[in-house]
Design an enzyme around this catalytic site. Sequence first.
Site, mmCIF file in Angstrom:
data_model
loop_
_atom_site.group_PDB
_atom_site.id
_atom_site.type_symbol
_atom_site.label_atom_id
_atom_site.label_comp_id
_atom_site.label_asym_id
_atom_site.label_seq_id
_atom_site.Cartn_x
_atom_site.Cartn_y
_atom_site.Cartn_z
ATOM 1 N N SER A 125 0.830 -1.196 0.000
ATOM 2 C CA SER A 125 0.000 0.000 0.000
ATOM 3 C C SER A 125 0.867 1.250 0.000
ATOM 4 C CB SER A 125 -0.866 -0.042 1.259
ATOM 5 O OG SER A 125 -1.417 1.208 1.525
ATOM 6 N N TYR A 149 -1.689 -0.719 10.918
ATOM 7 C CA TYR A 149 -1.937 -1.293 9.586
ATOM 8 C C TYR A 149 -0.726 -1.073 8.688
ATOM 9 C CZ TYR A 149 -3.660 -1.674 4.803
ATOM 10 O OH TYR A 149 -3.795 -2.005 3.483
ATOM 11 N N LYS A 153 2.123 -3.705 6.739
ATOM 12 C CA LYS A 153 2.484 -3.739 5.307
ATOM 13 C C LYS A 153 3.997 -3.596 5.147
ATOM 14 C CE LYS A 153 -1.531 -4.542 3.629
ATOM 15 N NZ LYS A 153 -1.814 -5.864 3.029
HETATM 16 P P1 NAD Z 1 -11.197 -6.843 1.260
HETATM 17 O O1 NAD Z 1 -11.437 -6.817 2.736
HETATM 18 O O2 NAD Z 1 -12.332 -6.559 0.354
HETATM 19 O O3 NAD Z 1 -10.532 -8.243 0.844
HETATM 20 C C1 NAD Z 1 -9.772 -9.018 1.716
HETATM 21 C C2 NAD Z 1 -10.344 -10.422 1.675
HETATM 22 O O4 NAD Z 1 -9.571 -11.250 2.538
HETATM 23 C C3 NAD Z 1 -11.785 -10.489 2.164
HETATM 24 O O5 NAD Z 1 -12.564 -11.212 1.227
HETATM 25 C C4 NAD Z 1 -11.705 -11.241 3.508
HETATM 26 O O6 NAD Z 1 -12.854 -12.032 3.730
HETATM 27 C C5 NAD Z 1 -10.437 -12.060 3.307
HETATM 28 N N1 NAD Z 1 -9.742 -12.385 4.545
HETATM 29 C C6 NAD Z 1 -9.440 -11.557 5.580
HETATM 30 N N2 NAD Z 1 -8.765 -12.227 6.532
HETATM 31 C C7 NAD Z 1 -8.618 -13.506 6.076
HETATM 32 C C8 NAD Z 1 -8.014 -14.666 6.609
HETATM 33 N N3 NAD Z 1 -7.427 -14.659 7.812
HETATM 34 N N4 NAD Z 1 -8.032 -15.803 5.868
HETATM 35 C C9 NAD Z 1 -8.641 -15.833 4.653
HETATM 36 N N5 NAD Z 1 -9.245 -14.754 4.112
HETATM 37 C C10 NAD Z 1 -9.234 -13.603 4.819
HETATM 38 O O7 NAD Z 1 -9.985 -5.823 0.981
HETATM 39 P P2 NAD Z 1 -9.422 -5.277 -0.389
HETATM 40 O O8 NAD Z 1 -9.743 -3.826 -0.460
HETATM 41 O O9 NAD Z 1 -9.812 -6.168 -1.505
HETATM 42 O O10 NAD Z 1 -7.864 -5.386 -0.087
HETATM 43 C C11 NAD Z 1 -7.087 -6.500 -0.505
HETATM 44 C C12 NAD Z 1 -5.654 -6.296 -0.068
HETATM 45 O O11 NAD Z 1 -5.173 -5.059 -0.602
HETATM 46 C C13 NAD Z 1 -5.444 -6.202 1.440
HETATM 47 O O12 NAD Z 1 -4.229 -6.845 1.753
HETATM 48 C C14 NAD Z 1 -5.324 -4.715 1.688
HETATM 49 O O13 NAD Z 1 -4.560 -4.438 2.840
HETATM 50 C C15 NAD Z 1 -4.626 -4.255 0.423
HETATM 51 N N6 NAD Z 1 -4.851 -2.846 0.076
HETATM 52 C C16 NAD Z 1 -6.116 -2.384 -0.104
HETATM 53 C C17 NAD Z 1 -6.321 -1.043 -0.420
HETATM 54 C C18 NAD Z 1 -7.710 -0.480 -0.603
HETATM 55 O O14 NAD Z 1 -7.851 0.749 -0.617
HETATM 56 N N7 NAD Z 1 -8.748 -1.282 -0.770
HETATM 57 C C19 NAD Z 1 -5.224 -0.176 -0.579
HETATM 58 C C20 NAD Z 1 -3.944 -0.694 -0.408
HETATM 59 C C21 NAD Z 1 -3.770 -2.032 -0.080
#
Ligand code: NAD
Length: 335
Positions: A125, A149, A153
Amino acid sequence: MAKILLTGGAGYIGSHTYLALVEAGFDVVILDNFSNAKLDVPNRLQNIVGDSVTVVNGDVLDRGVLDALFADHKIDGVVHFAALKAVGESVEKPLDYMHTNVGGLLNLLAAMDAAGVRRIVFSSSATVYGDTDVQPIPEDHPRTYTSPYAFTKIAGEQILEQLTDDWAVGILRYFNPVGAHKSAMIGEDPSDIPNNLVPYIAKVATGDLEQLGVFGDDYETPDGTGVRDYIHVEDLADGHVLSLKSLIETGNSHTVNLGTGEGSSVLDMVRSYSKACGRELPYQIKPRRDGDVAVLTARPEKAKVELGFEATRSLADMCRSSWAWVSGQIRNDRD
Ligand code: NAD
Ligand code: UDP
Protein backbone atom coordinates in the site's frame (compact mmCIF):
# COMPACT_ATOMS: atom_id res chain seq x y z
CA MET A 1 -1.83 -22.59 -18.15
CA ALA A 2 -0.45 -21.59 -14.79
CA LYS A 3 -2.61 -22.14 -11.72
CA ILE A 4 -2.79 -19.26 -9.24
CA LEU A 5 -4.00 -19.16 -5.63
CA LEU A 6 -5.75 -15.94 -4.59
CA THR A 7 -5.95 -15.55 -0.82
CA GLY A 8 -8.72 -13.06 -0.07
CA GLY A 9 -9.94 -13.64 -3.61
CA ALA A 10 -13.60 -13.00 -2.70
CA GLY A 11 -12.79 -9.47 -1.49
CA TYR A 12 -12.96 -6.21 -3.39
CA ILE A 13 -9.62 -6.23 -5.21
CA GLY A 14 -9.33 -10.04 -5.17
CA SER A 15 -12.62 -10.61 -7.01
CA HIS A 16 -11.69 -8.14 -9.76
CA THR A 17 -8.26 -9.75 -10.05
CA TYR A 18 -9.93 -13.16 -10.32
CA LEU A 19 -11.77 -11.94 -13.43
CA ALA A 20 -8.65 -10.36 -14.97
CA LEU A 21 -6.65 -13.56 -14.42
CA VAL A 22 -9.35 -15.81 -15.90
CA GLU A 23 -9.62 -13.46 -18.87
CA ALA A 24 -5.83 -13.73 -19.31
CA GLY A 25 -6.15 -17.53 -19.38
CA PHE A 26 -5.00 -18.43 -15.86
CA ASP A 27 -6.55 -21.18 -13.79
CA VAL A 28 -7.48 -19.70 -10.39
CA VAL A 29 -8.28 -21.05 -6.91
CA ILE A 30 -9.72 -18.71 -4.26
CA LEU A 31 -9.05 -19.08 -0.54
CA ASP A 32 -11.17 -16.78 1.63
CA ASN A 33 -12.68 -16.99 5.11
CA PHE A 34 -15.47 -14.56 4.08
CA SER A 35 -14.79 -12.35 7.11
CA ASN A 36 -15.12 -9.33 4.81
CA ALA A 37 -16.81 -10.72 1.71
CA LYS A 38 -20.35 -11.76 0.89
CA LEU A 39 -20.96 -15.48 0.42
CA ASP A 40 -22.57 -14.88 -2.98
CA VAL A 41 -19.38 -13.44 -4.55
CA PRO A 42 -18.31 -16.82 -6.04
CA ASN A 43 -21.75 -17.18 -7.68
CA ARG A 44 -21.48 -13.72 -9.15
CA LEU A 45 -18.00 -14.53 -10.49
CA GLN A 46 -19.37 -17.75 -11.95
CA ASN A 47 -22.16 -15.85 -13.71
CA ILE A 48 -19.67 -13.42 -15.22
CA VAL A 49 -17.13 -15.98 -16.46
CA GLY A 50 -19.72 -18.65 -17.35
CA ASP A 51 -17.66 -21.37 -15.73
CA SER A 52 -17.34 -22.93 -12.28
CA VAL A 53 -15.28 -21.10 -9.66
CA THR A 54 -13.00 -23.05 -7.31
CA VAL A 55 -13.28 -21.69 -3.77
CA VAL A 56 -11.88 -22.96 -0.50
CA ASN A 57 -13.64 -21.44 2.52
CA GLY A 58 -10.76 -21.25 4.97
CA ASP A 59 -8.30 -19.10 6.86
CA VAL A 60 -4.73 -18.20 5.89
CA LEU A 61 -3.88 -18.66 9.55
CA ASP A 62 -4.83 -22.35 9.31
CA ARG A 63 -1.76 -24.30 8.19
CA GLY A 64 -3.81 -27.48 7.72
CA VAL A 65 -6.07 -25.73 5.20
CA LEU A 66 -3.06 -24.39 3.29
CA ASP A 67 -1.24 -27.74 3.20
CA ALA A 68 -4.38 -29.51 1.95
CA LEU A 69 -4.89 -26.82 -0.70
CA PHE A 70 -1.33 -27.12 -2.01
CA ALA A 71 -1.67 -30.92 -2.00
CA ASP A 72 -4.96 -30.79 -3.96
CA HIS A 73 -3.88 -28.19 -6.53
CA LYS A 74 -0.61 -27.80 -8.40
CA ILE A 75 -0.21 -24.10 -7.67
CA ASP A 76 2.33 -22.08 -9.70
CA GLY A 77 2.00 -18.78 -7.88
CA VAL A 78 0.07 -16.98 -5.14
CA VAL A 79 -1.48 -13.52 -4.91
CA HIS A 80 -1.87 -12.67 -1.24
CA PHE A 81 -4.75 -10.24 -0.66
CA ALA A 82 -6.12 -11.70 2.58
CA ALA A 83 -5.64 -9.12 5.31
CA LEU A 84 -7.42 -6.74 7.65
CA LYS A 85 -7.40 -3.30 6.04
CA ALA A 86 -9.07 -0.61 8.16
CA VAL A 87 -6.46 1.90 9.32
CA GLY A 88 -8.61 3.27 12.18
CA GLU A 89 -9.50 -0.20 13.46
CA SER A 90 -5.82 -1.17 13.45
CA VAL A 91 -5.18 1.51 16.08
CA GLU A 92 -7.86 -0.08 18.29
CA LYS A 93 -6.81 -3.68 17.64
CA PRO A 94 -3.09 -3.70 16.77
CA LEU A 95 -2.59 -7.33 17.80
CA ASP A 96 -5.38 -8.56 15.51
CA TYR A 97 -3.70 -6.73 12.64
CA MET A 98 -0.24 -8.19 13.42
CA HIS A 99 -1.77 -11.65 13.79
CA THR A 100 -3.70 -11.70 10.51
CA ASN A 101 -1.47 -9.56 8.33
CA VAL A 102 1.99 -10.59 9.52
CA GLY A 103 1.15 -14.01 11.03
CA GLY A 104 -1.01 -14.88 8.01
CA LEU A 105 1.79 -14.00 5.59
CA LEU A 106 4.34 -16.06 7.56
CA ASN A 107 2.01 -19.04 7.71
CA LEU A 108 1.36 -18.79 3.98
CA LEU A 109 5.07 -18.50 3.13
CA ALA A 110 5.91 -21.55 5.25
CA ALA A 111 3.19 -23.59 3.51
CA MET A 112 4.32 -22.36 0.09
CA ASP A 113 7.94 -23.23 0.87
CA ALA A 114 6.95 -26.73 2.01
CA ALA A 115 5.00 -27.18 -1.23
CA GLY A 116 7.84 -25.78 -3.36
CA VAL A 117 5.76 -22.81 -4.56
CA ARG A 118 8.03 -19.77 -4.51
CA ARG A 119 6.23 -17.07 -6.49
CA ILE A 120 4.14 -14.53 -4.62
CA VAL A 121 2.48 -11.19 -5.34
CA PHE A 122 1.88 -9.18 -2.18
CA SER A 123 -0.79 -6.48 -1.67
CA SER A 124 1.11 -3.58 -0.24
CA SER A 125 0.00 0.00 0.00
CA ALA A 126 1.01 3.63 -0.50
CA THR A 127 0.60 3.86 3.26
CA VAL A 128 4.18 2.49 3.59
CA TYR A 129 5.41 5.96 2.55
CA GLY A 130 3.90 7.64 5.64
CA ASP A 131 3.44 11.39 5.59
CA THR A 132 5.80 12.91 3.05
CA ASP A 133 6.10 16.11 1.04
CA VAL A 134 7.79 14.20 -1.78
CA GLN A 135 5.02 13.99 -4.41
CA PRO A 136 4.62 12.07 -6.63
CA ILE A 137 6.34 9.36 -4.58
CA PRO A 138 9.05 7.12 -6.09
CA GLU A 139 9.47 3.53 -4.87
CA ASP A 140 12.87 4.24 -3.30
CA HIS A 141 11.36 6.76 -0.89
CA PRO A 142 12.04 5.58 2.71
CA ARG A 143 9.27 3.61 4.37
CA THR A 144 7.69 4.75 7.61
CA TYR A 145 4.42 3.95 9.34
CA THR A 146 1.74 6.08 10.96
CA SER A 147 -0.60 3.20 12.01
CA PRO A 148 -0.39 -0.47 13.00
CA TYR A 149 -1.94 -1.29 9.59
CA ALA A 150 0.91 0.48 7.79
CA PHE A 151 3.37 -1.27 10.10
CA THR A 152 2.00 -4.67 8.98
CA LYS A 153 2.48 -3.74 5.31
CA ILE A 154 6.08 -2.61 5.90
CA ALA A 155 6.73 -5.76 7.96
CA GLY A 156 5.28 -7.87 5.13
CA GLU A 157 7.54 -6.21 2.57
CA GLN A 158 10.58 -6.65 4.82
CA ILE A 159 9.84 -10.34 5.43
CA LEU A 160 9.51 -10.91 1.67
CA GLU A 161 12.82 -9.10 1.11
CA GLN A 162 14.58 -11.62 3.36
CA LEU A 163 13.61 -14.63 1.22
CA THR A 164 16.26 -16.59 -0.64
CA ASP A 165 17.04 -16.11 -4.34
CA ASP A 166 14.85 -19.00 -5.44
CA TRP A 167 11.78 -16.89 -4.58
CA ALA A 168 10.23 -14.42 -7.03
CA VAL A 169 8.28 -11.69 -5.24
CA GLY A 170 6.06 -8.93 -6.61
CA ILE A 171 5.38 -6.17 -4.11
CA LEU A 172 2.56 -3.96 -5.40
CA ARG A 173 1.93 -0.69 -3.61
CA TYR A 174 -1.64 0.30 -4.37
CA PHE A 175 -2.67 3.94 -4.27
CA ASN A 176 -6.46 4.53 -3.95
CA PRO A 177 -8.41 1.74 -5.72
CA VAL A 178 -12.00 2.70 -6.61
CA GLY A 179 -14.72 1.79 -9.10
CA ALA A 180 -16.26 -1.53 -10.04
CA HIS A 181 -16.24 -4.22 -12.73
CA LYS A 182 -17.75 -3.36 -16.12
CA SER A 183 -20.40 -6.07 -15.62
CA ALA A 184 -21.72 -4.09 -12.59
CA MET A 185 -22.05 -7.50 -10.89
CA ILE A 186 -19.19 -7.09 -8.44
CA GLY A 187 -17.79 -4.06 -6.64
CA GLU A 188 -16.94 -2.67 -3.24
CA ASP A 189 -19.65 -3.56 -0.77
CA PRO A 190 -18.99 -2.23 2.74
CA SER A 191 -21.55 -3.33 5.32
CA ASP A 192 -20.86 -0.45 7.77
CA ILE A 193 -20.78 3.30 7.20
CA PRO A 194 -17.78 3.65 4.88
CA ASN A 195 -14.60 5.44 5.96
CA ASN A 196 -13.31 5.85 2.42
CA LEU A 197 -14.34 8.61 0.07
CA VAL A 198 -15.84 6.82 -2.93
CA PRO A 199 -17.89 4.21 -1.00
CA TYR A 200 -19.22 7.10 1.12
CA ILE A 201 -20.12 9.22 -1.93
CA ALA A 202 -21.78 6.13 -3.45
CA LYS A 203 -24.06 5.87 -0.41
CA VAL A 204 -24.93 9.56 -0.71
CA ALA A 205 -25.75 8.93 -4.37
CA THR A 206 -28.05 6.01 -3.48
CA GLY A 207 -29.72 8.08 -0.77
CA ASP A 208 -28.54 5.81 2.07
CA LEU A 209 -26.52 8.66 3.54
CA GLU A 210 -27.60 12.29 3.53
CA GLN A 211 -24.46 14.16 2.56
CA LEU A 212 -20.70 13.83 2.31
CA GLY A 213 -18.49 15.43 4.94
CA VAL A 214 -15.43 16.88 3.17
CA PHE A 215 -12.55 16.57 5.61
CA GLY A 216 -10.83 19.94 5.34
CA ASP A 217 -10.75 22.65 2.65
CA ASP A 218 -7.63 24.44 3.86
CA TYR A 219 -4.91 22.13 2.56
CA GLU A 220 -2.23 23.51 0.26
CA THR A 221 -3.89 22.03 -2.81
CA PRO A 222 -5.59 23.74 -5.78
CA ASP A 223 -9.07 23.73 -4.17
CA GLY A 224 -7.98 23.21 -0.55
CA THR A 225 -9.29 19.61 -0.30
CA GLY A 226 -7.14 16.46 -0.08
CA VAL A 227 -5.59 15.13 -3.28
CA ARG A 228 -5.19 11.39 -3.97
CA ASP A 229 -4.16 9.12 -6.81
CA TYR A 230 -7.35 7.16 -7.53
CA ILE A 231 -6.89 4.06 -9.67
CA HIS A 232 -9.69 2.05 -11.29
CA VAL A 233 -9.88 -1.38 -9.64
CA GLU A 234 -9.89 -3.01 -13.11
CA ASP A 235 -6.57 -1.29 -13.91
CA LEU A 236 -5.25 -2.50 -10.56
CA ALA A 237 -6.40 -6.04 -11.37
CA ASP A 238 -4.55 -5.87 -14.71
CA GLY A 239 -1.43 -4.88 -12.75
CA HIS A 240 -1.59 -8.22 -10.90
CA VAL A 241 -1.76 -10.14 -14.17
CA LEU A 242 1.36 -8.32 -15.42
CA SER A 243 3.14 -8.84 -12.09
CA LEU A 244 2.47 -12.60 -12.14
CA LYS A 245 3.49 -12.88 -15.80
CA SER A 246 6.74 -11.10 -15.00
CA LEU A 247 7.48 -13.39 -12.02
CA ILE A 248 6.77 -16.47 -14.13
CA GLU A 249 8.65 -15.30 -17.23
CA THR A 250 11.71 -13.62 -15.66
CA GLY A 251 12.00 -15.09 -12.15
CA ASN A 252 12.95 -11.57 -11.01
CA SER A 253 11.33 -9.81 -8.08
CA HIS A 254 9.91 -6.29 -8.30
CA THR A 255 8.49 -3.55 -6.06
CA VAL A 256 6.27 -1.05 -7.84
CA ASN A 257 3.63 1.60 -7.26
CA LEU A 258 0.27 0.97 -8.87
CA GLY A 259 -1.29 4.36 -9.44
CA THR A 260 -2.07 6.70 -12.31
CA GLY A 261 0.36 9.46 -11.36
CA GLU A 262 -2.58 11.91 -11.46
CA GLY A 263 -3.97 13.64 -8.39
CA SER A 264 -7.68 14.36 -7.89
CA SER A 265 -9.21 16.37 -5.06
CA VAL A 266 -12.22 15.45 -2.95
CA LEU A 267 -14.25 18.07 -4.83
CA ASP A 268 -13.08 16.71 -8.21
CA MET A 269 -14.47 13.35 -7.10
CA VAL A 270 -17.77 14.87 -5.93
CA ARG A 271 -18.19 16.62 -9.31
CA SER A 272 -17.32 13.51 -11.30
CA TYR A 273 -19.64 11.28 -9.25
CA SER A 274 -22.45 13.85 -9.48
CA LYS A 275 -22.13 13.71 -13.26
CA ALA A 276 -22.14 9.90 -13.22
CA CYS A 277 -25.32 9.65 -11.13
CA GLY A 278 -27.05 12.65 -12.72
CA ARG A 279 -27.59 14.73 -9.59
CA GLU A 280 -25.59 17.28 -7.61
CA LEU A 281 -24.44 15.40 -4.55
CA PRO A 282 -24.66 17.39 -1.31
CA TYR A 283 -21.57 17.92 0.83
CA GLN A 284 -20.50 19.93 3.81
CA ILE A 285 -16.99 21.07 4.71
CA LYS A 286 -15.87 19.48 7.99
CA PRO A 287 -12.64 19.72 9.99
CA ARG A 288 -9.59 17.82 8.76
CA ARG A 289 -9.51 14.11 9.62
CA ASP A 290 -6.70 13.11 12.00
CA GLY A 291 -3.77 11.51 10.25
CA ASP A 292 -4.73 12.69 6.72
CA VAL A 293 -2.05 14.10 4.43
CA ALA A 294 -2.68 16.85 1.87
CA VAL A 295 -1.44 14.99 -1.21
CA LEU A 296 -0.59 11.38 -2.01
CA THR A 297 0.26 10.48 -5.60
CA ALA A 298 2.38 7.80 -7.27
CA ARG A 299 5.35 7.97 -9.54
CA PRO A 300 3.96 5.38 -11.98
CA GLU A 301 7.01 5.01 -14.31
CA LYS A 302 8.68 2.03 -12.62
CA ALA A 303 5.61 -0.20 -13.10
CA LYS A 304 5.56 0.83 -16.75
CA VAL A 305 9.22 0.09 -17.32
CA GLU A 306 9.36 -3.17 -15.32
CA LEU A 307 5.90 -4.63 -15.96
CA GLY A 308 4.52 -2.69 -18.93
CA PHE A 309 1.74 -1.46 -16.63
CA GLU A 310 -0.13 1.73 -17.35
CA ALA A 311 -3.52 2.72 -15.93
CA THR A 312 -5.91 3.59 -18.76
CA ARG A 313 -9.25 4.30 -17.08
CA SER A 314 -10.28 7.87 -16.14
CA LEU A 315 -11.87 9.36 -13.04
CA ALA A 316 -15.16 9.47 -14.99
CA ASP A 317 -14.83 5.70 -15.70
CA MET A 318 -14.26 5.07 -12.00
CA CYS A 319 -17.37 7.03 -10.99
CA ARG A 320 -19.59 5.61 -13.76
CA SER A 321 -18.64 2.01 -12.94
CA SER A 322 -19.14 2.58 -9.20
CA TRP A 323 -22.57 4.13 -9.84
CA ALA A 324 -23.58 1.28 -12.20
CA TRP A 325 -22.66 -1.21 -9.46
CA VAL A 326 -24.34 0.50 -6.50
CA SER A 327 -27.48 1.49 -8.44
CA GLY A 328 -27.79 -2.11 -9.68
CA GLN A 329 -27.61 -3.27 -6.07
CA ILE A 330 -30.50 -1.00 -5.14
CA ARG A 331 -32.59 -2.49 -7.96
CA ASN A 332 -31.70 -6.02 -6.77
CA ASP A 333 -32.66 -5.18 -3.18
CA ARG A 334 -36.03 -3.84 -4.29
CA ASP A 335 -36.82 -6.78 -6.59
P1 NAD B 1 -11.20 -6.84 1.26
O1 NAD B 1 -11.44 -6.82 2.74
O2 NAD B 1 -12.33 -6.56 0.35
O3 NAD B 1 -10.53 -8.24 0.84
C1 NAD B 1 -9.77 -9.02 1.72
C2 NAD B 1 -10.34 -10.42 1.67
O4 NAD B 1 -9.57 -11.25 2.54
C3 NAD B 1 -11.79 -10.49 2.16
O5 NAD B 1 -12.56 -11.21 1.23
C4 NAD B 1 -11.70 -11.24 3.51
O6 NAD B 1 -12.85 -12.03 3.73
C5 NAD B 1 -10.44 -12.06 3.31
N1 NAD B 1 -9.74 -12.38 4.55
C6 NAD B 1 -9.44 -11.56 5.58
N2 NAD B 1 -8.77 -12.23 6.53
C7 NAD B 1 -8.62 -13.51 6.08
C8 NAD B 1 -8.01 -14.67 6.61
N3 NAD B 1 -7.43 -14.66 7.81
N4 NAD B 1 -8.03 -15.80 5.87
C9 NAD B 1 -8.64 -15.83 4.65
N5 NAD B 1 -9.24 -14.75 4.11
C10 NAD B 1 -9.23 -13.60 4.82
O7 NAD B 1 -9.99 -5.82 0.98
P2 NAD B 1 -9.42 -5.28 -0.39
O8 NAD B 1 -9.74 -3.83 -0.46
O9 NAD B 1 -9.81 -6.17 -1.51
O10 NAD B 1 -7.86 -5.39 -0.09
C11 NAD B 1 -7.09 -6.50 -0.51
C12 NAD B 1 -5.65 -6.30 -0.07
O11 NAD B 1 -5.17 -5.06 -0.60
C13 NAD B 1 -5.44 -6.20 1.44
O12 NAD B 1 -4.23 -6.84 1.75
C14 NAD B 1 -5.32 -4.71 1.69
O13 NAD B 1 -4.56 -4.44 2.84
C15 NAD B 1 -4.63 -4.25 0.42
N6 NAD B 1 -4.85 -2.85 0.08
C16 NAD B 1 -6.12 -2.38 -0.10
C17 NAD B 1 -6.32 -1.04 -0.42
C18 NAD B 1 -7.71 -0.48 -0.60
O14 NAD B 1 -7.85 0.75 -0.62
N7 NAD B 1 -8.75 -1.28 -0.77
C19 NAD B 1 -5.22 -0.18 -0.58
C20 NAD B 1 -3.94 -0.69 -0.41
C21 NAD B 1 -3.77 -2.03 -0.08
N1 UDP C 1 -12.47 12.08 2.58
C1 UDP C 1 -13.47 13.00 2.84
N2 UDP C 1 -14.64 12.52 3.36
C2 UDP C 1 -14.88 11.22 3.63
C3 UDP C 1 -13.84 10.28 3.36
C4 UDP C 1 -12.66 10.76 2.84
O1 UDP C 1 -13.30 14.19 2.61
O2 UDP C 1 -15.97 10.86 4.12
C5 UDP C 1 -11.20 12.55 1.99
C6 UDP C 1 -9.97 12.26 2.83
O3 UDP C 1 -9.75 13.30 3.76
C7 UDP C 1 -8.88 12.16 1.76
C8 UDP C 1 -9.61 11.58 0.55
O4 UDP C 1 -11.00 11.84 0.78
O5 UDP C 1 -8.42 13.46 1.42
C9 UDP C 1 -9.40 10.07 0.38
O6 UDP C 1 -9.72 9.42 1.59
P1 UDP C 1 -9.86 7.84 1.69
O7 UDP C 1 -10.25 7.51 3.11
O8 UDP C 1 -10.78 7.35 0.61
O9 UDP C 1 -8.41 7.30 1.33
P2 UDP C 1 -6.99 7.52 2.06
O10 UDP C 1 -7.19 8.40 3.25
O11 UDP C 1 -6.56 6.15 2.41
O12 UDP C 1 -6.12 8.14 1.02
